[in-house]
Design a protein around this motif. Structure first.
Motif, mmCIF file in Angstrom:
data_model
loop_
_atom_site.group_PDB
_atom_site.id
_atom_site.type_symbol
_atom_site.label_atom_id
_atom_site.label_comp_id
_atom_site.label_asym_id
_atom_site.label_seq_id
_atom_site.Cartn_x
_atom_site.Cartn_y
_atom_site.Cartn_z
ATOM 1 N N SER A 160 80.988 47.662 40.771
ATOM 2 C CA SER A 160 80.192 48.869 40.527
ATOM 3 C C SER A 160 79.396 48.828 39.235
ATOM 4 C CB SER A 160 81.111 50.097 40.492
ATOM 5 O OG SER A 160 82.000 50.026 39.387
ATOM 6 N N ALA A 161 79.534 47.782 38.435
ATOM 7 C CA ALA A 161 78.983 47.731 37.078
ATOM 8 C C ALA A 161 77.525 48.186 37.037
ATOM 9 C CB ALA A 161 79.108 46.317 36.517
ATOM 10 N N ASN A 162 77.272 49.239 36.238
ATOM 11 C CA ASN A 162 75.946 49.879 36.250
ATOM 12 C C ASN A 162 75.669 50.545 34.909
ATOM 13 O OD1 ASN A 162 73.514 50.845 37.387
ATOM 14 N ND2 ASN A 162 74.494 52.734 38.122
ATOM 15 N N SER A 163 76.119 49.914 33.810
ATOM 16 C CA SER A 163 75.930 50.533 32.483
ATOM 17 C C SER A 163 75.816 49.476 31.391
ATOM 18 C CB SER A 163 77.086 51.493 32.180
ATOM 19 O OG SER A 163 78.346 50.887 32.447
ATOM 20 N N PRO A 164 74.717 48.711 31.390
ATOM 21 C CA PRO A 164 74.566 47.667 30.372
ATOM 22 C C PRO A 164 74.082 48.176 29.018
ATOM 23 C CG PRO A 164 72.691 47.641 31.842
ATOM 24 C CD PRO A 164 73.648 48.669 32.394
ATOM 25 N N TYR A 165 73.504 49.391 28.988
ATOM 26 C CA TYR A 165 72.872 49.892 27.759
ATOM 27 C C TYR A 165 73.651 51.071 27.184
ATOM 28 C CZ TYR A 165 69.003 47.127 29.607
ATOM 29 O OH TYR A 165 68.235 46.112 30.106
ATOM 30 N N TYR A 176 79.498 49.097 30.310
ATOM 31 C CA TYR A 176 79.916 49.626 29.020
ATOM 32 C C TYR A 176 80.550 51.002 29.171
ATOM 33 C CZ TYR A 176 80.290 50.448 24.099
ATOM 34 O OH TYR A 176 80.826 50.698 22.856
ATOM 35 N N ARG A 177 80.245 51.697 30.254
ATOM 36 C CA ARG A 177 80.927 52.969 30.503
ATOM 37 C C ARG A 177 82.438 52.797 30.458
ATOM 38 N NH1 ARG A 177 84.136 55.262 33.978
ATOM 39 N NH2 ARG A 177 84.200 53.238 35.004
ATOM 40 N N SER A 178 82.930 51.691 31.026
ATOM 41 C CA SER A 178 84.372 51.449 31.029
ATOM 42 C C SER A 178 84.926 51.388 29.612
ATOM 43 C CB SER A 178 84.687 50.140 31.755
ATOM 44 O OG SER A 178 84.233 50.170 33.087
ATOM 45 N N ILE A 179 84.168 50.783 28.719
ATOM 46 C CA ILE A 179 84.612 50.648 27.330
ATOM 47 C C ILE A 179 84.558 52.003 26.628
ATOM 48 C CG2 ILE A 179 84.210 49.448 25.162
ATOM 49 C CD1 ILE A 179 85.115 47.670 27.551
ATOM 50 N N ALA A 180 83.449 52.729 26.817
ATOM 51 C CA ALA A 180 83.308 54.038 26.174
ATOM 52 C C ALA A 180 84.358 55.013 26.706
ATOM 53 C CB ALA A 180 81.899 54.582 26.397
ATOM 54 N N ALA A 281 90.597 44.228 32.917
ATOM 55 C CA ALA A 281 89.564 45.265 32.955
ATOM 56 C C ALA A 281 88.444 44.944 31.981
ATOM 57 C CB ALA A 281 90.186 46.621 32.641
ATOM 58 N N TRP A 282 88.804 44.403 30.812
ATOM 59 C CA TRP A 282 87.775 44.036 29.840
ATOM 60 C C TRP A 282 86.858 42.964 30.408
ATOM 61 C CZ3 TRP A 282 86.684 39.274 27.703
ATOM 62 C CH2 TRP A 282 85.658 39.285 26.741
ATOM 63 N N ARG A 283 87.425 41.939 31.053
ATOM 64 C CA ARG A 283 86.593 40.870 31.622
ATOM 65 C C ARG A 283 85.648 41.444 32.678
ATOM 66 N NH1 ARG A 283 87.590 35.774 30.020
ATOM 67 N NH2 ARG A 283 85.984 35.152 31.510
ATOM 68 N N ALA A 284 86.155 42.347 33.506
ATOM 69 C CA ALA A 284 85.315 42.940 34.545
ATOM 70 C C ALA A 284 84.180 43.745 33.936
ATOM 71 C CB ALA A 284 86.164 43.806 35.462
ATOM 72 N N ALA A 285 84.493 44.521 32.885
ATOM 73 C CA ALA A 285 83.468 45.317 32.216
ATOM 74 C C ALA A 285 82.453 44.422 31.511
ATOM 75 C CB ALA A 285 84.111 46.272 31.220
#
Length: 368
Positions: A160-165, A176-180, A281-285
């Motif tokens: 689903s990754a959709n937040s690079p900025y 990056y949403r996952s990290i935030a 999870a970090w690797r996936a993000a």
């Protein structure tokens, strides 16, 4: 449709933006009012206010038919987009806004208490996720499933990754949403619970720390819903393409089905440690589908698509039973070809180096 199939429903958080500049627009209240007016009576589950005024949330009706879920989400997206347009803003399915953001808190007593309690974590939070609700027969089944799906959940982040900025810059992350989002003290993977009593004990102990004001702030990667007889999976970014939303829903339901079968057959729980889950999870993000992901079964890093293939094999019987195999195979083939939302955002930015282009492109794809 086979009445024995589990129902599945999806909630999507969408960004509100200025239609010209693409910058966040603080229009949550007016968009909600306009959307409810268009959707009519009984639309409470289809559109809701969100934590920040630059967001709105939509939902689908629980169904056993994932293709119907996809079609309903598309209709609701378009209806809410039309309502937003009547107020002068656009809706965009991106998990973070690429521009620098100073989000506005939605006026709500509970939200005000959250902002006061959690400081900068709450102040900076403007992220959009996808939450999948899958029906369960009992809390006992739900906890057994929670304990057995932990290792597979990072793959839903990658897909689903959709937040690079974030705040005007490329983060280097696909999600990056996952990290935030992970800054919330109750967010992230969990240890195994073992029983319903163990699940509630873990929540009560966490509430005692003050890390959450109430059960509604238990932000585990997956949890039992406090409101519905469902298990809620919360790890994915909101997907730019509604077909990806349906893909994630189909895989989430199949994971629940497969884990339930394992439980009923007495298969043991993988004792994978929470530190390893955080690393997975970090690797996936970080890499999405463009790097290596953790194979939690062997504790080794393998190419992302090898793990996606492993996921499909793991849930293959459930996908066939649910009638979702063809949908999943077609969606994955498309993702292999086009890339994730994060890949598409970066490709659009590479054309002219303008975040405005990224947002406008995503706004168009949101409604396709």
């Amino acid at each position: 449709m086979n009445s024995g199939l589990r129902t599945v429903g999806v909630e999507e958080e969408l960004m509100l933006v200025d239609p010209v500049s693409g910058t966040p627009a603080s229009a949550g209240d007016t968009v909600h009012e306009a959307a409810v007016a268009r959707l009519g009576a009984g639309a409470d589950h289809l559109v809701e206010r969100e934590f920040k005024m630059e967001q709105t949330e939509i939902g689908s009706t629980p169904t056993t038919d994932v293709a119907a879920l996809r079609d309903e989400l598309r209709v609701v997206r378009r209806t809410v987009a039309a309502a937003a347009g009547s107020t002068g803003v656009h809706v965009v399915a991106v998990a973070t806004n690429p521009f620098e953001v100073n989000p506005t808190l939605t006026e709500n007593e509970r939200y005000a208490r959250m902002a006061k309690m959690f400081g900068i974590i709450a102040a900076q939070q403007l992220t959009c996720g996808q939450h999948i609700h899958v029906a369960i027969s009992s809390p006992e089944e739900g906890v057994a499933v929670l304990d057995r799906i932990r290792g597979w959940l990072p793959l839903l982040i990658a897909l689903s990754a959709n937040s690079p900025y974030w705040q005007g810059q490329d983060t280097g992350y696909a999600s990056y949403r996952s990290i935030a989002w992970g800054q919330w003290p109750t967010a992230g993977p969990t240890e195994t619970f073992g029983s319903v009593e163990g699940y509630h004990r873990a929540i009560n102990d966490l509430l005692a720390t003050g890390a959450a004001m109430d059960d509604g702030m238990i932000y585990f990667d997956a949890r039992l819903s406090a409101s519905y007889p469902t298990l809620e999976i919360r790890v994915p970014d909101v997907c730019m393409d509604v077909r990806d939303s349906a893909l994630i829903a189909a895989l989430a339901r199949a994971l629940v089905d497969t884990a339930s079968t394992e439980w009923r057959h007495g298969h043991p729980v993988d004792p994978i440690r929470i530190e390893v889950l955080r690393g997975a999870a970090w690797r996936a993000a970080r890499f999405g589908l463009c790097g290596d992901l953790l194979d939690h079964r062997t504790r080794t890093a393998v190419p992302a698509w090898a793990m996606i293939d492993a996921l499909v094999q793991h849930v293959l019987a459930a996908l066939r039973t649910n009638g979702d195999l063809e949908l999943v195979q077609e969606s994955l083939a498309r993702l292999r070809d086009t890339g994730t939302g994060a890949d598409l955002q970066r490709a659009e930015f590479a054309r002219r180096g303008l975040f405005m282009d990224v947002v406008q492109f995503a706004a168009q794809r949101t409604l396709e």
